[in-house]
Design a protein around this motif. Structure first.
Motif, PDB file in Angstrom:
ATOM      1  N   VAL A  13       1.344  -1.523   0.450  1.00  0.00           N
ATOM      2  CA  VAL A  13       0.270   0.029   0.273  1.00  0.00           C
ATOM      3  C   VAL A  13       0.704   1.215  -0.200  1.00  0.00           C
ATOM      4  O   VAL A  13       0.624   2.022  -1.003  1.00  0.00           O
ATOM      5  CB  VAL A  13      -0.691  -0.383   1.309  1.00  0.00           C
ATOM      6  N   VAL A  14       2.109   1.347   0.767  1.00  0.00           N
ATOM      7  CA  VAL A  14       2.876   2.822   0.304  1.00  0.00           C
ATOM      8  C   VAL A  14       3.550   3.340  -0.469  1.00  0.00           C
ATOM      9  O   VAL A  14       3.673   3.862  -1.093  1.00  0.00           O
ATOM     10  CB  VAL A  14       3.761   2.177   2.027  1.00  0.00           C
ATOM     11  N   VAL A  15       4.280   1.574  -0.789  1.00  0.00           N
ATOM     12  CA  VAL A  15       4.645   1.363  -2.231  1.00  0.00           C
ATOM     13  C   VAL A  15       3.595   2.121  -3.570  1.00  0.00           C
ATOM     14  O   VAL A  15       4.287   3.464  -3.846  1.00  0.00           O
ATOM     15  CB  VAL A  15       5.503  -0.162  -2.988  1.00  0.00           C
ATOM     16  N   ALA A  16       2.554   1.977  -3.017  1.00  0.00           N
ATOM     17  CA  ALA A  16       1.611   1.985  -4.846  1.00  0.00           C
ATOM     18  C   ALA A  16       0.821   3.730  -4.128  1.00  0.00           C
ATOM     19  O   ALA A  16       0.901   4.406  -5.546  1.00  0.00           O
ATOM     20  CB  ALA A  16       0.195   1.209  -4.021  1.00  0.00           C
ATOM     21  N   ALA A  17       1.229   4.457  -3.451  1.00  0.00           N
ATOM     22  CA  ALA A  17       1.172   5.271  -3.179  1.00  0.00           C
ATOM     23  C   ALA A  17       1.938   5.706  -3.305  1.00  0.00           C
ATOM     24  O   ALA A  17       2.040   7.512  -3.828  1.00  0.00           O
ATOM     25  CB  ALA A  17       1.057   5.923  -1.149  1.00  0.00           C
ATOM     26  N   VAL A  32      -1.388  15.268  -3.670  1.00  0.00           N
ATOM     27  CA  VAL A  32      -1.072  14.129  -2.739  1.00  0.00           C
ATOM     28  C   VAL A  32      -2.005  12.548  -3.551  1.00  0.00           C
ATOM     29  O   VAL A  32      -3.117  12.345  -3.732  1.00  0.00           O
ATOM     30  CB  VAL A  32      -1.371  13.940  -1.538  1.00  0.00           C
ATOM     31  N   ALA A  33      -1.661  11.327  -3.429  1.00  0.00           N
ATOM     32  CA  ALA A  33      -1.910  10.305  -3.211  1.00  0.00           C
ATOM     33  C   ALA A  33      -2.045   9.266  -2.535  1.00  0.00           C
ATOM     34  O   ALA A  33      -1.028   9.370  -1.426  1.00  0.00           O
ATOM     35  CB  ALA A  33      -0.743   9.711  -4.769  1.00  0.00           C
ATOM     36  N   ALA A  34      -3.279   8.576  -2.438  1.00  0.00           N
ATOM     37  CA  ALA A  34      -3.548   7.515  -1.685  1.00  0.00           C
ATOM     38  C   ALA A  34      -3.360   6.138  -2.175  1.00  0.00           C
ATOM     39  O   ALA A  34      -4.490   5.870  -3.612  1.00  0.00           O
ATOM     40  CB  ALA A  34      -4.953   8.059  -0.541  1.00  0.00           C
ATOM     41  N   ALA A  35      -3.772   4.907  -1.371  1.00  0.00           N
ATOM     42  CA  ALA A  35      -3.622   3.822  -1.262  1.00  0.00           C
ATOM     43  C   ALA A  35      -3.961   3.395  -0.215  1.00  0.00           C
ATOM     44  O   ALA A  35      -4.015   3.444   0.431  1.00  0.00           O
ATOM     45  CB  ALA A  35      -2.438   2.926  -2.073  1.00  0.00           C
ATOM     46  N   ALA A  36      -5.692   2.406  -0.687  1.00  0.00           N
ATOM     47  CA  ALA A  36      -6.392   1.563   0.357  1.00  0.00           C
ATOM     48  C   ALA A  36      -6.675   0.228  -0.426  1.00  0.00           C
ATOM     49  O   ALA A  36      -6.338  -0.116  -1.032  1.00  0.00           O
ATOM     50  CB  ALA A  36      -7.284   2.247   0.601  1.00  0.00           C
ATOM     51  N   MET A  37      -6.174  -0.386   0.598  1.00  0.00           N
ATOM     52  CA  MET A  37      -6.189  -2.259   0.453  1.00  0.00           C
ATOM     53  C   MET A  37      -7.711  -2.781   1.579  1.00  0.00           C
ATOM     54  O   MET A  37      -7.991  -2.314   2.467  1.00  0.00           O
ATOM     55  CB  MET A  37      -5.201  -3.477   0.746  1.00  0.00           C
ATOM     56  N   GLY A  86       7.258  12.187   0.025  1.00  0.00           N
ATOM     57  CA  GLY A  86       7.346  10.950   0.487  1.00  0.00           C
ATOM     58  C   GLY A  86       5.389  10.553   1.419  1.00  0.00           C
ATOM     59  O   GLY A  86       4.041  11.344   1.085  1.00  0.00           O
ATOM     60  N   LEU A  87       5.550   9.092   2.262  1.00  0.00           N
ATOM     61  CA  LEU A  87       4.509   9.381   3.170  1.00  0.00           C
ATOM     62  C   LEU A  87       4.715   9.952   3.874  1.00  0.00           C
ATOM     63  O   LEU A  87       4.900  11.079   4.626  1.00  0.00           O
ATOM     64  CB  LEU A  87       5.418   8.013   4.278  1.00  0.00           C
TER      65      LEU A  87
END
Length: 211
Positions: A13-17, A32-37, A86-87
């Motif tokens: 998830v971190v890598v995808a964001a 900003v980008a976000a990714a959720a599983m 980054g994050l």
């Protein structure tokens, strides 16, 4: 504050964001980008929509994208900034929405030792709870617990500093690509106080037989 080491699924998830954030360029409207599983292991990605009237953050857009895909409860979410930032941790509004709609989600945050996961409840203590959210609860297990839980050899688990009450829940097996989830019910919760003053909850549960 409680920090959880990144699992393999959390790392995805971190890598995808961060990968999506790297594609944003210099567009001031999307920064900003976000990714959720979800519990099936699918990753849902989104970007923010900046606007002076209060455009939605990337995390909130990701919740909508996941809902559109019929994702159900989310287990992990991460956001990353453009131009190599980054994050980044979620803002207060996002924390409240995540807590109400996905109360068992773990959120990726930056630390001095690299990315770590924190339960959303730890990012927003002493908060207001939206009583009508009706969120489906998630009980997390190690992937090695699947057979024991699925065959009812394991019918209880001890949890520290979690607030899961009796009722239906999704039992999620971290990093278990073969099985992922079982439907179950938490049938009872017994709190016990330890010598150091902290408390643990012993959850008893039943599960539906896997198909």
């Amino acid at each position: 504050m409680v920090a959880i080491k990144l699992s393999e699924s959390g790392r995805r998830v971190v890598v995808a964001a961060e990968r999506l954030a790297a594609t944003l360029g210099n567009d001031p409207n999307h920064t900003v980008a976000a990714a959720a599983m979800d519990t099936a292991g699918r990753i849902h990605e989104a970007v923010n929509v900046y606007h002076f009237t209060g455009g939605p953050c990337a995390e909130l857009v990701a919740l909508g994208v996941a809902a559109t895909a019929g994702a159900g409860p989310l287990v992990t979410i991460a956001a990353a900034g453009d131009r190599g930032r980054g994050l980044i941790p979620p803002c207060g509004r996002c924390r409240q929405a995540l807590l109400d709609l996905h109360p068992d989600v773990q959120v990726a945050v930056p630390t001095d030792d690299g990315p770590a996961m924190r339960p959303i409840r730890k990012l927003l203590p002493d908060t207001y709870f939206f009583p009508d959210a009706d969120a489906r609860r998630i009980v997390r297990f190690d992937k090695h617990d699947y057979e024991a839980v699925a065959t009812a050899r394991k019918t209880s688990t001890v949890r520290h500093d979690e607030t899961i009450g009796p009722g239906p829940a999704i039992f999620f097996f971290e990093d278990d690509e073969a099985h992922r989830t079982l439907d179950g019910t938490v049938t009872g919760v017994e709190s016990r106080r330890l010598d150091d003053g902290s408390t643990v909850d012993q959850l008893t549960f039943t599960v539906e037989a896997p198909e």
